[in-house]
Design an enzyme around this catalytic site. Structure first.
Site, PDB file in Angstrom:
ATOM      1  N   ASP A 262       0.861  -1.186   0.000  1.00  0.00           N
ATOM      2  CA  ASP A 262       0.000   0.000   0.000  1.00  0.00           C
ATOM      3  C   ASP A 262       0.893   1.229   0.000  1.00  0.00           C
ATOM      4  OD1 ASP A 262      -2.320   1.618   0.085  1.00  0.00           O
ATOM      5  OD2 ASP A 262      -2.214   1.738   2.261  1.00  0.00           O
ATOM      6  N   SER A 263       0.304   2.356  -0.394  1.00  0.00           N
ATOM      7  CA  SER A 263       1.053   3.611  -0.351  1.00  0.00           C
ATOM      8  C   SER A 263       1.423   3.985   1.071  1.00  0.00           C
ATOM      9  CB  SER A 263       0.219   4.733  -0.975  1.00  0.00           C
ATOM     10  OG  SER A 263      -0.999   4.896  -0.261  1.00  0.00           O
TER      11      SER A 263
ATOM     12  N   TYR B  86      -0.896   8.748  -2.542  1.00  0.00           N
ATOM     13  CA  TYR B  86      -0.858   8.572  -3.988  1.00  0.00           C
ATOM     14  C   TYR B  86      -2.003   9.288  -4.701  1.00  0.00           C
ATOM     15  CZ  TYR B  86       2.657   4.772  -4.056  1.00  0.00           C
ATOM     16  OH  TYR B  86       3.799   4.021  -3.972  1.00  0.00           O
ATOM     17  N   GLY B  87      -3.068   9.620  -3.977  1.00  0.00           N
ATOM     18  CA  GLY B  87      -4.311  10.066  -4.596  1.00  0.00           C
ATOM     19  C   GLY B  87      -4.186  11.223  -5.563  1.00  0.00           C
TER      20      GLY B  87
ATOM     21  N   CYS C  15      -4.151  -1.215  -2.254  1.00  0.00           N
ATOM     22  CA  CYS C  15      -4.287   0.234  -2.412  1.00  0.00           C
ATOM     23  C   CYS C  15      -5.231   0.465  -3.579  1.00  0.00           C
ATOM     24  CB  CYS C  15      -2.924   0.863  -2.693  1.00  0.00           C
ATOM     25  SG  CYS C  15      -2.966   2.630  -3.072  1.00  0.00           S
ATOM     26  N   ASN C  16      -6.359   1.121  -3.319  1.00  0.00           N
ATOM     27  CA  ASN C  16      -7.329   1.332  -4.391  1.00  0.00           C
ATOM     28  C   ASN C  16      -6.774   2.172  -5.520  1.00  0.00           C
ATOM     29  OD1 ASN C  16      -9.045   0.891  -1.743  1.00  0.00           O
ATOM     30  ND2 ASN C  16     -10.374   0.391  -3.462  1.00  0.00           N
ATOM     31  N   THR C  17      -6.012   3.223  -5.180  1.00  0.00           N
ATOM     32  CA  THR C  17      -5.466   4.094  -6.220  1.00  0.00           C
ATOM     33  C   THR C  17      -4.449   3.342  -7.072  1.00  0.00           C
ATOM     34  OG1 THR C  17      -5.823   6.052  -4.851  1.00  0.00           O
ATOM     35  CG2 THR C  17      -4.239   6.249  -6.646  1.00  0.00           C
TER      36      THR C  17
ATOM     37  N   GLU D  58      -2.540   8.574   8.267  1.00  0.00           N
ATOM     38  CA  GLU D  58      -1.092   8.358   8.338  1.00  0.00           C
ATOM     39  C   GLU D  58      -0.474   9.040   9.565  1.00  0.00           C
ATOM     40  OE1 GLU D  58       1.165   6.710   6.276  1.00  0.00           O
ATOM     41  OE2 GLU D  58      -0.545   5.821   5.226  1.00  0.00           O
TER      42      GLU D  58
ATOM     43  N   CYS E 147     -10.959   3.354  -0.194  1.00  0.00           N
ATOM     44  CA  CYS E 147      -9.524   3.497   0.070  1.00  0.00           C
ATOM     45  C   CYS E 147      -9.239   2.629   1.277  1.00  0.00           C
ATOM     46  CB  CYS E 147      -9.185   4.963   0.354  1.00  0.00           C
ATOM     47  SG  CYS E 147      -7.483   5.238   0.931  1.00  0.00           S
ATOM     48  N   THR E 148      -8.117   1.923   1.270  1.00  0.00           N
ATOM     49  CA  THR E 148      -7.839   1.010   2.377  1.00  0.00           C
ATOM     50  C   THR E 148      -7.557   1.740   3.685  1.00  0.00           C
ATOM     51  OG1 THR E 148      -5.520   0.863   1.655  1.00  0.00           O
ATOM     52  CG2 THR E 148      -7.034  -0.871   0.914  1.00  0.00           C
ATOM     53  N   HIS E 149      -7.278   3.035   3.622  1.00  0.00           N
ATOM     54  CA  HIS E 149      -7.140   3.807   4.849  1.00  0.00           C
ATOM     55  C   HIS E 149      -8.484   4.017   5.545  1.00  0.00           C
ATOM     56  CE1 HIS E 149      -3.270   4.856   3.017  1.00  0.00           C
ATOM     57  NE2 HIS E 149      -2.890   5.390   4.164  1.00  0.00           N
TER      58      HIS E 149
END
Length: 278
Positions: free
Chosen positions: A11-12, A43-44, A74-76, A154, A186-188
């Site tokens: 993931d980012s 990354y978005g 990571c979706n992006t 983050e 988004c995984t966040h």
């Protein structure tokens, strides 16, 4: 590759820890390598080519560490990189698809919200799944976007007044439009569940793709002969591209939240985190 090869998870940043938790439940015997590109998160808002380049570097690094397959958690990164990665690597590459299908199937109001990053909304993956599932069902899909939420997670502020203020701003229009399902694109964002519930109660059912991708990964590994037996006890190694000391407290809090089903962020001993330079 053999079943002893670890599974890479990328993931980012720290958001993929929500997917990692589901993978650990679905694959208890599998060794896992988790890589967060904390030097370049988020990354978005990055360009399409930048996202592909950074994702390629990360998957190359995981392959170099012995990964026999990689989950792009990571979706992006999934939205822009999956075709490229699958053409480049001779191993299974598994990506994320936003949980629009179950949201469409569950909605009673006929309105579904998607909370996503600018990058995910810019890619074709989300548009394709909306076209496939929402269009034929006559379901209206409304997007909510923020560049602030990933950096807040983050920074260890998933359940914080500042985060709740952002959520009020971006999600209130969905409430006003009658959305009863909220896809966490988004995984966040699964880590925002306590804040979302604190602000909006049970207005939305919250859906993410973590459990579905874990089940799919198990099937893929079975088909490729790469799944470790469940009788084993899989280990996890954690890597970041930035400063491990800076990441450790957030990793500890989010890993503890996963252990408690995201109900709250508990303090826990920081995991050992290694620095990697893809």
């Amino acid at each position: 590759m053999s079943p002893t090869a670890p599974l890479g998870v990328f993931d980012s940043g720290v958001g993929g820890l929500s997917v990692l938790a589901e993978l650990r439940r679905a694959l208890p015997g599998q060794d896992l390598l988790y890589l967060a590109d904390t030097a370049h998160v988020p990354y978005g808002a990055r360009s399409d080519e930048d996202i592909r380049t950074l994702t390629d570097r990360a998957v190359t690094a995981l392959h170099g560490l012995g990964a026999g397959a990689v989950v792009v958690a990571c979706n992006t990164a999934s939205a822009f990189s999956l075709a490229h990665l699958r053409a480049r690597f001779d191993m299974p590459i598994i990506g994320l698809v936003p949980a629009v299908k179950p949201a469409v199937q569950a909605t009673r109001s006929g309105v579904v919200g998607v909370l996503a990053t600018p990058g995910t909304l810019r890619g074709t993956l989300l548009a394709d799944v909306v076209r496939e599932w929402a269009g034929p069902a006559g379901v209206r899909v409304l997007n909510a976007v923020s560049t602030e939420l990933v950096p807040l997670v983050e920074a260890g502020k998933a359940d914080h007044d500042q985060t709740r203020a952002v959520l009020r701003e971006v999600l209130t229009p969905l409430v006003q439009a009658g959305a009863d399902q909220l896809v966490l694109g988004c995984t966040h964002y699964p880590f925002l569940a306590p804040s979302i519930r604190a602000e909006f109660g049970t207005t939305f059912a919250l859906l993410d793709s973590g459990a579905a991708v874990a089940r799919h990964t198990r099937r893929v590994l079975d088909g490729a002969g790469l799944r470790a037996p469940d009788t084993a006890s899989g280990r996890v190694r954690y890597f970041v591209t930035g400063d491990p000391a800076r990441s450790a407290p957030v990793f500890a809090a989010l890993l503890a939240a996963n252990m408690h089903n995201g109900a709250e962020l508990h303090r826990a001993p920081a995991p050992r985190i290694e620095r990697l330079h893809p």
